[in-house]
Motif scaffolding. Structure first.
Motif, PDB file in Angstrom:
ATOM      1  N   GLN A 125       0.726  -1.242   0.177  1.00 16.40           N
ATOM      2  CA  GLN A 125       0.077   0.171  -0.002  1.00 16.40           C
ATOM      3  C   GLN A 125       0.703   1.280   0.001  1.00 16.40           C
ATOM      4  O   GLN A 125       0.463   2.120  -0.656  1.00 16.40           O
ATOM      5  CB  GLN A 125      -1.075   0.016   1.263  1.00 16.40           C
ATOM      6  CG  GLN A 125      -1.836  -0.874   1.244  1.00 16.40           C
ATOM      7  CD  GLN A 125      -3.269  -0.866   2.280  1.00 16.40           C
ATOM      8  OE1 GLN A 125      -3.089   0.026   2.812  1.00 16.40           O
ATOM      9  NE2 GLN A 125      -4.112  -1.979   2.205  1.00 16.40           N
ATOM     10  N   GLU A 133      -6.590   5.108   5.011  1.00 14.11           N
ATOM     11  CA  GLU A 133      -8.256   5.254   5.467  1.00 14.11           C
ATOM     12  C   GLU A 133      -8.321   6.459   6.366  1.00 14.11           C
ATOM     13  O   GLU A 133      -7.556   6.124   7.304  1.00 14.11           O
ATOM     14  CB  GLU A 133      -8.615   3.907   5.605  1.00 14.11           C
ATOM     15  CG  GLU A 133     -10.183   3.970   5.796  1.00 14.11           C
ATOM     16  CD  GLU A 133     -10.813   2.423   6.106  1.00 14.11           C
ATOM     17  OE1 GLU A 133     -11.932   2.197   6.897  1.00 14.11           O
ATOM     18  OE2 GLU A 133     -10.167   1.702   5.484  1.00 14.11           O
ATOM     19  N   LYS A 134      -9.273   7.201   5.988  1.00 15.65           N
ATOM     20  CA  LYS A 134      -9.625   8.141   6.989  1.00 15.65           C
ATOM     21  C   LYS A 134     -10.364   7.309   8.363  1.00 15.65           C
ATOM     22  O   LYS A 134     -11.279   6.715   8.140  1.00 15.65           O
ATOM     23  CB  LYS A 134     -10.157   9.367   6.546  1.00 15.65           C
ATOM     24  CG  LYS A 134      -9.557  10.221   5.502  1.00 15.65           C
ATOM     25  CD  LYS A 134     -10.335  11.272   4.959  1.00 15.65           C
ATOM     26  CE  LYS A 134      -9.424  12.106   3.813  1.00 15.65           C
ATOM     27  NZ  LYS A 134     -10.242  13.150   3.382  1.00 15.65           N
ATOM     28  N   LYS A 136     -13.211   7.001  10.843  1.00 12.21           N
ATOM     29  CA  LYS A 136     -14.657   7.098  10.785  1.00 12.21           C
ATOM     30  C   LYS A 136     -15.039   7.453  12.233  1.00 12.21           C
ATOM     31  O   LYS A 136     -14.595   7.324  13.109  1.00 12.21           O
ATOM     32  CB  LYS A 136     -15.386   5.981  10.537  1.00 12.21           C
ATOM     33  CG  LYS A 136     -15.061   5.709   8.974  1.00 12.21           C
ATOM     34  CD  LYS A 136     -15.967   4.409   8.483  1.00 12.21           C
ATOM     35  CE  LYS A 136     -15.675   3.951   7.360  1.00 12.21           C
ATOM     36  NZ  LYS A 136     -16.295   2.853   6.729  1.00 12.21           N
TER      37      LYS A 136
END
Length: 157
Positions: A125, A133-134, A136
């Motif tokens: 990655q 990924e932000k 949540k």
């Protein structure tokens, strides 16, 4: 689950039962049609050469409803595979037919073997540009800072 773990479990069982994660049982008349070792040599999207080895069990449902695989029989198949094929102690991957051949990880819940769904993933990655990924956040969990926050009629907006 590694091969050594299933070899330790089998002598203590009266029957071999496989269940999918959703609770669906593999029919009791299944056959183990293959035990082998699969080596996968590949290059990931970041250019890193990788190698993986798994011990592969293939489960198959036959129309032979009168025979059930006994734990000692599966243990004998495993031992024969180790002797004849030189299978190493690696993670077990189970192939089982649903709408297509599915590949599953294997765990044991104390009475039955659970076929756990496998997923794909990017192994590089950091090298192929996939953004992190932000996290949540639930808006209801946010606490307003009273000194710096606007309130209706407060004149800050």
């Amino acid at each position: 689950m590694r091969l050594s773990a299933i070899k330790e479990i089998l002598p203590h069982l009266n029957e071999v039962v496989f269940e999918l994660e959703d609770g669906t049982l593999v029919p009791h008349h299944f056959h183990v049609t293959e035990v082998g070792q699969i080596t996968k040599n590949f290059i990931d999207c970041g250019g890193v050469i990788r190698s993986e080895k798994v011990v592969n069990f293939q489960l198959w449902n036959a129309d032979d409803y009168d025979h059930r695989l006994k734990p000692v029989k599966l243990l004998n198949i495993i031992q024969l595979s180790e002797e004849k094929l030189g299978i190493e102690d690696a993670e077990i991957e189970v192939e089982y037919q649903s709408t297509t051949i599915g590949k599953y990880d294997l765990t044991f819940d104390g009475t039955k073997f659970i076929l756990q769904n496998k997923t794909t993933a990017c192994l590089a990655q950091d090298a192929c540009g996939i953004p992190a990924e932000k996290p949540k956040v639930n808006l209801s969990n946010l606490v307003a800072k009273s000194a710096n926050s606007c309130t209706p009629g407060g004149g800050c907006c």
